[in-house]
Design an enzyme around this catalytic site. Structure first.
Site, PDB file in Angstrom:
ATOM      1  N   HIS A 314      -1.212  20.685  44.008  1.00 16.74           N
ATOM      2  CA  HIS A 314       0.137  19.839  43.507  1.00 16.74           C
ATOM      3  C   HIS A 314      -0.429  18.803  42.396  1.00 16.74           C
ATOM      4  O   HIS A 314      -1.429  18.398  42.477  1.00 16.74           O
ATOM      5  CB  HIS A 314       0.502  19.013  44.675  1.00 16.74           C
ATOM      6  N   ASP A 371       6.074  24.131  49.712  1.00 12.72           N
ATOM      7  CA  ASP A 371       6.332  25.415  49.635  1.00 12.72           C
ATOM      8  C   ASP A 371       5.728  26.191  50.511  1.00 12.72           C
ATOM      9  O   ASP A 371       6.057  27.495  50.627  1.00 12.72           O
ATOM     10  CB  ASP A 371       6.333  25.823  48.099  1.00 12.72           C
TER      11      ASP A 371
HETATM   12  C1  SDX Z   1       6.624  22.069  43.718  1.00 18.59           C
HETATM   13  O1  SDX Z   1       6.041  17.905  40.548  1.00 18.59           O
HETATM   14  C2  SDX Z   1       6.512  18.188  41.949  1.00 18.59           C
HETATM   15  O2  SDX Z   1       6.815  17.249  42.717  1.00 18.59           O
HETATM   16  C3  SDX Z   1       6.964  19.333  42.467  1.00 18.59           C
HETATM   17  C4  SDX Z   1       7.401  19.536  43.999  1.00 18.59           C
HETATM   18  C5  SDX Z   1       8.752  18.857  44.153  1.00 18.59           C
HETATM   19  O3  SDX Z   1       9.241  18.532  45.219  1.00 18.59           O
HETATM   20  O4  SDX Z   1       9.401  18.868  43.133  1.00 18.59           O
HETATM   21  O5  SDX Z   1       6.428  18.992  44.931  1.00 18.59           O
HETATM   22  C6  SDX Z   1       7.591  21.106  44.232  1.00 18.59           C
HETATM   23  O6  SDX Z   1       6.743  22.329  42.710  1.00 18.59           O
HETATM   24  C7  SDX Z   1       5.221  22.143  44.683  1.00 18.59           C
HETATM   25  C8  SDX Z   1       4.437  23.073  43.741  1.00 18.59           C
HETATM   26  C9  SDX Z   1       4.622  24.378  44.143  1.00 18.59           C
HETATM   27  N1  SDX Z   1       3.704  25.555  43.107  1.00 18.59           N
HETATM   28  C10 SDX Z   1       2.897  26.344  43.770  1.00 18.59           C
HETATM   29  O7  SDX Z   1       2.560  26.320  45.116  1.00 18.59           O
HETATM   30  C11 SDX Z   1       2.232  27.161  42.868  1.00 18.59           C
HETATM   31  C12 SDX Z   1       0.664  26.935  42.931  1.00 18.59           C
HETATM   32  N2  SDX Z   1       0.316  25.921  42.545  1.00 18.59           N
HETATM   33  C13 SDX Z   1      -0.342  25.561  41.266  1.00 18.59           C
HETATM   34  O8  SDX Z   1       0.359  26.436  40.173  1.00 18.59           O
HETATM   35  C14 SDX Z   1      -0.606  24.346  40.748  1.00 18.59           C
HETATM   36  O9  SDX Z   1      -1.288  23.685  41.686  1.00 18.59           O
HETATM   37  C15 SDX Z   1       0.346  23.462  40.335  1.00 18.59           C
HETATM   38  C16 SDX Z   1       1.561  23.957  39.256  1.00 18.59           C
HETATM   39  C17 SDX Z   1       1.309  22.893  41.678  1.00 18.59           C
HETATM   40  C18 SDX Z   1      -0.202  22.029  39.809  1.00 18.59           C
HETATM   41  O10 SDX Z   1      -0.674  22.275  38.563  1.00 18.59           O
HETATM   42  P1  SDX Z   1      -1.559  21.389  37.843  1.00 18.59           P
HETATM   43  O11 SDX Z   1      -1.413  19.789  38.446  1.00 18.59           O
HETATM   44  O12 SDX Z   1      -1.242  21.797  36.406  1.00 18.59           O
HETATM   45  O13 SDX Z   1      -2.996  21.750  38.326  1.00 18.59           O
HETATM   46  P2  SDX Z   1      -4.071  22.531  37.432  1.00 18.59           P
HETATM   47  O14 SDX Z   1      -3.399  23.679  36.814  1.00 18.59           O
HETATM   48  O15 SDX Z   1      -4.493  21.400  36.219  1.00 18.59           O
HETATM   49  O16 SDX Z   1      -4.929  22.849  38.313  1.00 18.59           O
HETATM   50  C19 SDX Z   1      -6.362  21.936  38.609  1.00 18.59           C
HETATM   51  C20 SDX Z   1      -7.457  23.120  38.935  1.00 18.59           C
HETATM   52  C21 SDX Z   1      -7.616  24.168  37.950  1.00 18.59           C
HETATM   53  O17 SDX Z   1      -8.862  24.889  38.114  1.00 18.59           O
HETATM   54  P3  SDX Z   1     -10.095  24.378  36.904  1.00 18.59           P
HETATM   55  O18 SDX Z   1      -9.411  24.431  35.585  1.00 18.59           O
HETATM   56  O19 SDX Z   1     -10.361  22.911  37.158  1.00 18.59           O
HETATM   57  O20 SDX Z   1     -11.091  25.256  37.369  1.00 18.59           O
HETATM   58  O21 SDX Z   1      -7.080  23.919  40.162  1.00 18.59           O
HETATM   59  C22 SDX Z   1      -6.901  25.098  40.058  1.00 18.59           C
HETATM   60  C23 SDX Z   1      -6.729  25.260  38.580  1.00 18.59           C
HETATM   61  O22 SDX Z   1      -6.912  26.670  38.372  1.00 18.59           O
HETATM   62  N3  SDX Z   1      -5.800  25.206  40.802  1.00 18.59           N
HETATM   63  C24 SDX Z   1      -5.427  26.458  41.538  1.00 18.59           C
HETATM   64  C25 SDX Z   1      -4.067  26.329  42.311  1.00 18.59           C
HETATM   65  N4  SDX Z   1      -3.668  25.148  41.849  1.00 18.59           N
HETATM   66  C26 SDX Z   1      -4.380  24.617  40.870  1.00 18.59           C
HETATM   67  N5  SDX Z   1      -6.380  27.460  41.828  1.00 18.59           N
HETATM   68  C27 SDX Z   1      -5.823  28.562  42.459  1.00 18.59           C
HETATM   69  N6  SDX Z   1      -4.606  28.320  43.153  1.00 18.59           N
HETATM   70  C28 SDX Z   1      -4.060  27.329  42.943  1.00 18.59           C
HETATM   71  N7  SDX Z   1      -2.467  27.104  43.724  1.00 18.59           N
END
Ligand code: SDX
Length: 436
Positions: A314, A371
Site C-alpha cells: 500500500h 483487497d
Molecule cells: C487500494 O491509495 C489508496 O488508499 C488505495 C486503497 C483505497 O482504499 O482507495 O487503499 C485501495 O488500491 C489498495 C491497493 C490495491 N492494490 C494491490 O493490491 C496491487 C498490488 N500492490 C502494488 O501494486 C503496490 O503495492 C501498490 C500499487 C498498492 C502501491 O504501490 P507503490 O506505493 O507505488 O509501491 P512501489 O511500487 O513503490 O513498491 C515499493 C517496493 C518495490 O520494490 P523495490 O523497487 O523497492 O525493490 O515494493 C515492491 C515494489 O516492487 N512491491 C511489491 C508489491 N507492492 C510493492 N512487490 C511485490 N508485490 C507487491 N504487491
C-alpha cells in the site's frame, strides 16, 4: 494555519526564502511551496505524489505507520462494529453522525432517488452480454450527466447535495442492472421496504416472480446483509487515493459531477487500485494450492517478472491495513458457518503467513491490504468476481461525493494543473521529406 516556516537556501543565488509549514489536526506537517517557482524558478518533482498534499481535507485521516483510519475522526473499527453503510455515508457527507430523525430523513430521501430513467435501462441493454461490469459502470454513470445537466447549478450547495444523494441512491441500482444484463435476467426494481444493502442484494439475486414475496431468501440472510454493510463501510473513503484524486481533478474544472464520478470509476478499475480485489481471486485461483505459493512469492520478488502479489502493499500503510484486519476476522466468522468453506480462504491465510515471513516483504513493509480478503467474503455472498470492483464503486461513491462537495465548497479552489520535467527534444526546424 502556518505555524512554522522552513527555509530553503540557494548558495548560487545567495538567497534564503522561508516557506510556510502548516500543521493539520493530525498527521504530517505540509510545506506550502506555492511561491517556489516565483522565488527560485523551479518546480518540485514528485511522480506518484508520494510526498505531495494536493489539498486540505477534513473527511478522512490515515496514519500509515500506525495503521489508523478515521472517518471524520471516528476510528474505522468502531464504525465497522456499530454503524451501517448509509449512516457512514451521512457522516462522510455531513461531518457528524446523524440523530435518529436526521437518519430517517436521509434514508427516506435516498429511497426517493432510488430509481433510474427507463431510457438508462435501454442504454445498459445496448452493451454486449459479456461486457465487463466496470466498463458498463463507467459508461452508464457517465451517461447520468446526460439526464442531469440542464438546470444543474454546481455553485448551488443544495444542487450539489441533491446530486450527491442521487449518485448514492442510484449506484447500487445501476450496478445490479449491469449485472442482470450480463446474466440475461430481468431487471429487478428496488423495494421501499428494504434497506440499502438488502435492496442491493434483492436487485442482484431475486427474480421477477419472487422479488416481492420471499424475504427469507438466503441472499437476504442477516449475516450476509451485515457482511455487506461492513464491506461497504470499510471501502467508503480513503482520503486522496487515485480515484478520489481523479474525481477532485476532474471536478476542479467545473465539469458535470456525474461525469467526474465516472472518471473516478475508471481510475478505480485498475488492478493497482480497486481492481485488485478481482485480481486477488484470479491470483489465488492461479496459485491453486499451498504447495505453489513459494513459486509465486519468487515471481513477486523477481524484478524481471511483472507479477506482483495482488492484495499486498500500500502506498500509505506501512503497517497492517486496519481494514484488512477487520475483514480477515469477518472471513473467519462467515466461513466458520459454512459446511464447505471456500478453500481459497485457507490458501489466502497460507499465502499471508509465508509472505509475511519473507524478508523481501518484511523489508518493504508489504502487508495484506483491504483487497486481499474482501473478495473471499464477496465470493461467500455469491457476488461474481467481475463484480468485485463494482462493489468497491458503490461504497466509494460515498467518499467521492463527499470530496466533491468539499472541493466545490472551497472558496480557494483552483483548477488542478500540474507542471512537468520536460525531457523531450530541444527546438528544431521542420524538414521536408527530401531533407529528412
Ligand atoms: C487500494 O491509495 C489508496 O488508499 C488505495 C486503497 C483505497 O482504499 O482507495 O487503499 C485501495 O488500491 C489498495 C491497493 C490495491 N492494490 C494491490 O493490491 C496491487 C498490488 N500492490 C502494488 O501494486 C503496490 O503495492 C501498490 C500499487 C498498492 C502501491 O504501490 P507503490 O506505493 O507505488 O509501491 P512501489 O511500487 O513503490 O513498491 C515499493 C517496493 C518495490 O520494490 P523495490 O523497487 O523497492 O525493490 O515494493 C515492491 C515494489 O516492487 N512491491 C511489491 C508489491 N507492492 C510493492 N512487490 C511485490 N508485490 C507487491 N504487491
Amino acid at each position: 494555519m502556518a505555524n512554522k516556516t522552513l527555509k530553503i537556501s540557494d548558495e548560487e543565488l545567495g538567497k534564503t526564502v522561508s516557506f510556510p509549514l502548516y500543521e493539520g489536526t493530525l498527521g504530517h506537517p505540509t510545506l506550502d511551496i506555492q511561491a517556489l517557482n516565483k522565488e527560485y524558478g523551479c518546480f518540485t518533482f514528485d511522480p506518484g505524489f508520494a510526498s505531495t498534499a494536493s489539498c486540505k481535507s477534513s473527511i478522512t485521516f490515515i496514519d500509515g505507520d500506525e495503521g489508523v483510519l478515521l472517518y471524520r475522526g471516528y476510528p474505522i473499527d468502531q464504525l465497522a462494529e456499530h454503524s451501517s453503510f448509509l449512516e457512514v455515508a451521512y457522516l462522510l457527507m455531513h461531518g457528524e453522525l446523524p440523530s435518529s430523525d436526521q437518519f430517517a430523513e436521509f434514508e427516506a430521501e435516498i429511497k426517493g432517488y432510488s430509481n433510474i430513467h427507463e431510457n438508462l435501462r435501454g442504454f445498459i441493454e445496448g452493451f454486449h452480454y459479456d461486457a465487463h461490469p466496470m466498463a458498463m459502470m463507467v459508461g452508464v454513470v457517465g451517461s447520468l450527466s446526460a439526464f442531469y445537466h440542464s438546470q444543474l447549478d454546481i455553485d448551488d450547495p443544495e444542487h450539489r447535495r441533491i446530486s450527491s444523494m442521487r449518485m448514492l441512491a442510484k449506484m447500487p441500482i445501476i450496478a445490479a442492472a449491469c449485472f442482470r444484463h450480463t446474466t440475461g435476467e430481468a431487471f429487478i426494481y428496488p423495494r421501499t421496504d428494504l434497506d440499502y444493502c438488502e435492496n442491493f442484494l434483492n436487485m442482484m439475486f431475486s427474480s421477477p416472480s419472487e422479488q416481492f414475496f420471499i424475504n427469507e431468501a438466503d441472499y437476504l440472510d442477516p449475516l450476509a446483509v451485515k457482511a455487506l454493510n461492513l464491506l461497504f463501510i470499510l471501502h467508503a473513503d480513503h482520503e486522496q487515493n487515485a480515484s478520489t484524486s481523479t474525481v477532485r481533478l476532474a471536478s476542479s474544472t467545473g465539469a458535470n459531477p456525474y461525469a467526474c464520478i465516472a472518471a473516478g470509476i475508471a481510475a478505480l478499475w485498475g488492478p493497482a487500485h480497486g481492481g485488485a480485489n478481482e485480481a486477488v481471486l484470479s491470483m489465488l485461483a492461479e496459485i491453486g494450492d499451498v504447495s505453489r505459493i513459494p513459486e509465486f512469492i519468487a515471481r513477486a520478488k523477481d524484478k524481471n517478472d511483472s507479477f506482483r502479489l495482488m492484495g499486498f502493499g500500500h502506498r500509505v500503510y506501512k503497517n497492517h491495513d486496519p481494514r484488512a484486519t477487520i475483514i480477515r476476522k469477518t472471513c473467519h466468522e462467515i466461513l466458520a458457518k459454512q459446511e464447505n468453506p471456500d478453500p481459497l480462504f485457507a490458501l489466502a491465510l497460507g499465502l499471508e503467513e509465508i509472505a509475511l515471513k519473507d524478508e523481501y516483504f518484511i523489508d518493504r513493509k508489504l502487508y495484506p491490504n483491504v483487497d486481499f480478503y474482501s473478495g473471499i467474503i464477496y465470493k461467500a455472498l455469491n457476488i461474481p468476481v467481475e463484480m468485485f470492483t463494482v462493489m468497491f464503486t458503490i461504497a466509494r461513491t460515498a467518499g467521492w461525493v463527499s470530496h466533491w462537495q468539499e472541493l466545490m465548497a472551497d472558496p480557494a479552489k483552483r483548477i488542478g494543473r500540474p507542471r512537468q520535467l520536460y525531457t523531450g527534444k530541444g527546438v528544431r526546424d521542420y524538414k521536408s521529406f527530401e531533407q529528412r
